[in-house]
Design a protein around this motif. Structure first.
Motif, PDB file in Angstrom:
ATOM      1  N   LEU A   1      10.791  78.579 -12.172  1.00 52.77           N
ATOM      2  CA  LEU A   1      10.956  78.918 -12.919  1.00 52.77           C
ATOM      3  C   LEU A   1      10.234  80.398 -13.024  1.00 52.77           C
ATOM      4  CD1 LEU A   1      13.074  77.544 -15.472  1.00 52.77           C
ATOM      5  CD2 LEU A   1      13.459  79.256 -14.623  1.00 52.77           C
ATOM      6  N   ASP A   2       8.211  80.043 -12.982  1.00 52.00           N
ATOM      7  CA  ASP A   2       7.047  81.254 -13.532  1.00 52.00           C
ATOM      8  C   ASP A   2       7.651  81.979 -12.283  1.00 52.00           C
ATOM      9  OD1 ASP A   2       6.945  80.135 -15.483  1.00 52.00           O
ATOM     10  OD2 ASP A   2       5.067  78.721 -14.933  1.00 52.00           O
ATOM     11  N   ALA A   3       7.757  81.693 -10.853  1.00 50.46           N
ATOM     12  CA  ALA A   3       8.045  81.935  -9.772  1.00 50.46           C
ATOM     13  C   ALA A   3       9.393  83.471  -9.948  1.00 50.46           C
ATOM     14  CB  ALA A   3       8.658  81.356  -8.559  1.00 50.46           C
ATOM     15  N   CYS A   4      10.148  82.987 -10.346  1.00 58.68           N
ATOM     16  CA  CYS A   4      11.873  83.770 -10.857  1.00 58.68           C
ATOM     17  C   CYS A   4      11.090  84.642 -11.543  1.00 58.68           C
ATOM     18  CB  CYS A   4      12.504  82.960 -11.381  1.00 58.68           C
ATOM     19  SG  CYS A   4      13.367  81.398 -10.432  1.00 58.68           S
ATOM     20  N   ASP A   5      12.116  86.113 -10.523  1.00 60.23           N
ATOM     21  CA  ASP A   5      12.111  87.464 -11.202  1.00 60.23           C
ATOM     22  C   ASP A   5      12.323  87.554 -12.603  1.00 60.23           C
ATOM     23  OD1 ASP A   5      10.910  88.847  -8.299  1.00 60.23           O
ATOM     24  OD2 ASP A   5      13.154  87.989  -7.735  1.00 60.23           O
ATOM     25  N   LEU A   6      13.354  86.543 -12.871  1.00 62.93           N
ATOM     26  CA  LEU A   6      14.602  86.872 -14.252  1.00 62.93           C
ATOM     27  C   LEU A   6      14.717  85.163 -14.401  1.00 62.93           C
ATOM     28  CD1 LEU A   6      15.835  88.502 -16.085  1.00 62.93           C
ATOM     29  CD2 LEU A   6      17.837  87.837 -14.627  1.00 62.93           C
ATOM     30  N   GLU A   7      14.568  85.515 -15.918  1.00 58.41           N
ATOM     31  CA  GLU A   7      14.749  83.951 -16.250  1.00 58.41           C
ATOM     32  C   GLU A   7      15.996  83.897 -17.651  1.00 58.41           C
ATOM     33  OE1 GLU A   7      12.378  80.028 -19.247  1.00 58.41           O
ATOM     34  OE2 GLU A   7      11.563  81.183 -18.180  1.00 58.41           O
ATOM     35  N   THR A   8      16.718  83.830 -17.321  1.00 55.63           N
ATOM     36  CA  THR A   8      18.073  83.847 -18.693  1.00 55.63           C
ATOM     37  C   THR A   8      18.083  82.214 -18.897  1.00 55.63           C
ATOM     38  OG1 THR A   8      19.291  85.678 -17.073  1.00 55.63           O
ATOM     39  CG2 THR A   8      20.287  84.196 -18.739  1.00 55.63           C
ATOM     40  N   VAL A   9      17.797  82.393 -20.163  1.00 55.55           N
ATOM     41  CA  VAL A   9      18.165  81.051 -20.787  1.00 55.55           C
ATOM     42  C   VAL A   9      20.006  81.357 -21.886  1.00 55.55           C
ATOM     43  CG1 VAL A   9      17.289  79.521 -23.280  1.00 55.55           C
ATOM     44  CG2 VAL A   9      16.274  80.711 -21.417  1.00 55.55           C
ATOM     45  N   VAL A  10      20.555  80.811 -21.277  1.00 58.53           N
ATOM     46  CA  VAL A  10      22.039  80.476 -21.801  1.00 58.53           C
ATOM     47  C   VAL A  10      22.317  80.602 -23.157  1.00 58.53           C
ATOM     48  CG1 VAL A  10      24.770  80.151 -21.352  1.00 58.53           C
ATOM     49  CG2 VAL A  10      22.703  80.350 -19.690  1.00 58.53           C
ATOM     50  N   GLN A  11      21.961  79.147 -24.003  1.00 56.42           N
ATOM     51  CA  GLN A  11      22.103  79.691 -25.458  1.00 56.42           C
ATOM     52  C   GLN A  11      20.372  78.507 -25.665  1.00 56.42           C
ATOM     53  OE1 GLN A  11      25.228  77.142 -25.261  1.00 56.42           O
ATOM     54  NE2 GLN A  11      24.430  75.604 -26.035  1.00 56.42           N
ATOM     55  N   ARG A  12      20.341  78.214 -27.193  1.00 61.49           N
ATOM     56  CA  ARG A  12      18.917  78.388 -27.689  1.00 61.49           C
ATOM     57  C   ARG A  12      19.015  76.773 -27.588  1.00 61.49           C
ATOM     58  NH1 ARG A  12      19.731  82.725 -32.774  1.00 61.49           N
ATOM     59  NH2 ARG A  12      19.579  84.103 -31.581  1.00 61.49           N
ATOM     60  N   SER A  13      19.740  76.428 -27.727  1.00 62.20           N
ATOM     61  CA  SER A  13      20.028  74.411 -27.883  1.00 62.20           C
ATOM     62  C   SER A  13      20.907  73.853 -27.301  1.00 62.20           C
ATOM     63  CB  SER A  13      19.632  73.977 -30.031  1.00 62.20           C
ATOM     64  OG  SER A  13      21.159  74.476 -30.352  1.00 62.20           O
ATOM     65  N   TYR A  14      20.516  72.481 -26.633  1.00 57.96           N
ATOM     66  CA  TYR A  14      21.540  71.883 -26.706  1.00 57.96           C
ATOM     67  C   TYR A  14      22.971  71.052 -27.123  1.00 57.96           C
ATOM     68  CZ  TYR A  14      23.079  68.151 -23.797  1.00 57.96           C
ATOM     69  OH  TYR A  14      24.138  66.928 -23.079  1.00 57.96           O
ATOM     70  N   ASP A  15      23.995  71.452 -26.217  1.00 54.41           N
ATOM     71  CA  ASP A  15      25.096  70.892 -26.620  1.00 54.41           C
ATOM     72  C   ASP A  15      25.696  70.184 -25.658  1.00 54.41           C
ATOM     73  OD1 ASP A  15      26.655  72.736 -25.825  1.00 54.41           O
ATOM     74  OD2 ASP A  15      26.576  73.840 -27.337  1.00 54.41           O
ATOM     75  N   ARG A  16      26.886  69.474 -25.602  1.00 54.45           N
ATOM     76  CA  ARG A  16      27.602  69.058 -24.527  1.00 54.45           C
ATOM     77  C   ARG A  16      28.652  69.743 -23.509  1.00 54.45           C
ATOM     78  NH1 ARG A  16      32.796  65.787 -26.698  1.00 54.45           N
ATOM     79  NH2 ARG A  16      34.106  67.571 -27.357  1.00 54.45           N
ATOM     80  N   TYR A  17      28.586  71.150 -24.230  1.00 52.37           N
ATOM     81  CA  TYR A  17      28.806  72.132 -22.873  1.00 52.37           C
ATOM     82  C   TYR A  17      27.866  73.207 -22.806  1.00 52.37           C
ATOM     83  CZ  TYR A  17      33.473  70.573 -25.117  1.00 52.37           C
ATOM     84  OH  TYR A  17      34.320  70.217 -25.758  1.00 52.37           O
ATOM     85  N   CYS A  18      26.804  72.906 -22.865  1.00 56.65           N
ATOM     86  CA  CYS A  18      25.714  74.207 -22.530  1.00 56.65           C
ATOM     87  C   CYS A  18      25.780  73.664 -21.021  1.00 56.65           C
ATOM     88  CB  CYS A  18      23.925  74.126 -23.612  1.00 56.65           C
ATOM     89  SG  CYS A  18      23.660  72.810 -22.553  1.00 56.65           S
ATOM     90  N   MET A  19      25.999  72.855 -20.054  1.00 52.10           N
ATOM     91  CA  MET A  19      25.735  73.559 -18.674  1.00 52.10           C
ATOM     92  C   MET A  19      27.181  74.389 -18.011  1.00 52.10           C
ATOM     93  SD  MET A  19      22.833  70.730 -17.734  1.00 52.10           S
ATOM     94  CE  MET A  19      22.014  70.593 -19.137  1.00 52.10           C
ATOM     95  N   LEU A  20      28.068  73.959 -18.298  1.00 52.79           N
ATOM     96  CA  LEU A  20      29.280  74.826 -18.118  1.00 52.79           C
ATOM     97  C   LEU A  20      29.445  75.992 -19.072  1.00 52.79           C
ATOM     98  CD1 LEU A  20      31.966  72.475 -19.628  1.00 52.79           C
ATOM     99  CD2 LEU A  20      30.591  72.213 -17.142  1.00 52.79           C
ATOM    100  N   ARG A  21      28.612  76.510 -19.619  1.00 46.81           N
ATOM    101  CA  ARG A  21      28.351  77.911 -20.184  1.00 46.81           C
ATOM    102  C   ARG A  21      27.137  78.491 -18.951  1.00 46.81           C
ATOM    103  NH1 ARG A  21      28.196  75.556 -25.298  1.00 46.81           N
ATOM    104  NH2 ARG A  21      30.047  76.170 -26.470  1.00 46.81           N
TER     105      ARG A  21
END
Length: 179
Positions: A105-125
């Motif tokens: 992640l540190d080597a990536c040009d961009l790190e996108t965090v899709v949502q602030r906290s875990y829930d059972r749908y975050c991977m699908l989002r």
């Protein structure tokens, strides 16, 4: 940094529990998958793809991210994005894998965090986020239900090109599906 969707490819693939070699990355089959990913990324680059998105999951996602970073090392116009479903994605992983995840992640040009906290749908989002921003999806998929199948179905529904690598036959070129 807004990447051009027509020049973007995302990745989906199995986690170690669905791979015949598990966590043994020195297994010849794993090494063959990694070589195939590099070969496919080279082909995508030749076709004009410049931005690559990894969902940063354990297993094939990390292999893809490392191969994309290696491609960027050869071609500086390549950008790599780590799409993290939530900040705690790697929290329960073994320490060595957590360090590897952070290094990537540190080597990536961009790190996108899709949502602030875990829930059972975050991977699908996260998976929908990646597909929605890509023209093509590269996948390591040997069949079976789960997140990879979900992502491929979503990509088909969105008329994305799909390049499919079979982990049981990684020496073969990816099968290409276009809608």
């Amino acid at each position: 940094m807004a990447a051009d969707e027509n020049r973007t490819c995302c990745f989906t693939g199995h986690r170690p529990d669905k791979l015949p070699w598990g966590l043994d990355e020195q297994d010849p089959r794993c090494l063959a998958v990694k070589a195939s990913l590099s070969r496919e990324l080279d082909g995508l680059y030749r076709r004009g793809f410049r931005h690559f998105i990894s969902g940063m999951a354990m297993g094939c996602d990390l292999y893809f991210a490392e191969a994309a970073l290696e491609l960027r090392g050869r071609f500086p116009d390549v950008t790599v994005e780590g799409a993290v479903p939530c900040p705690t994605q790697a929290q329960k992983w073994p320490e060595a894998l957590r360090r590897r995840w952070r290094t990537i992640l540190d080597a990536c040009d961009l790190e996108t965090v899709v949502q602030r906290s875990y829930d059972r749908y975050c991977m699908l989002r996260r998976d929908r986020y990646m597909v929605d921003r890509s023209a093509a999806v590269l996948a390591v998929f040997g069949g079976g239900p789960g997140g990879t199948q979900y992502t491929l179905n979503y990509a088909m529904d969105r008329n994305r090109e799909i390049l499919l690598l079979d982990p049981a036959r990684p020496e073969r070129a990816a099968v290409r599906f276009t809608m």
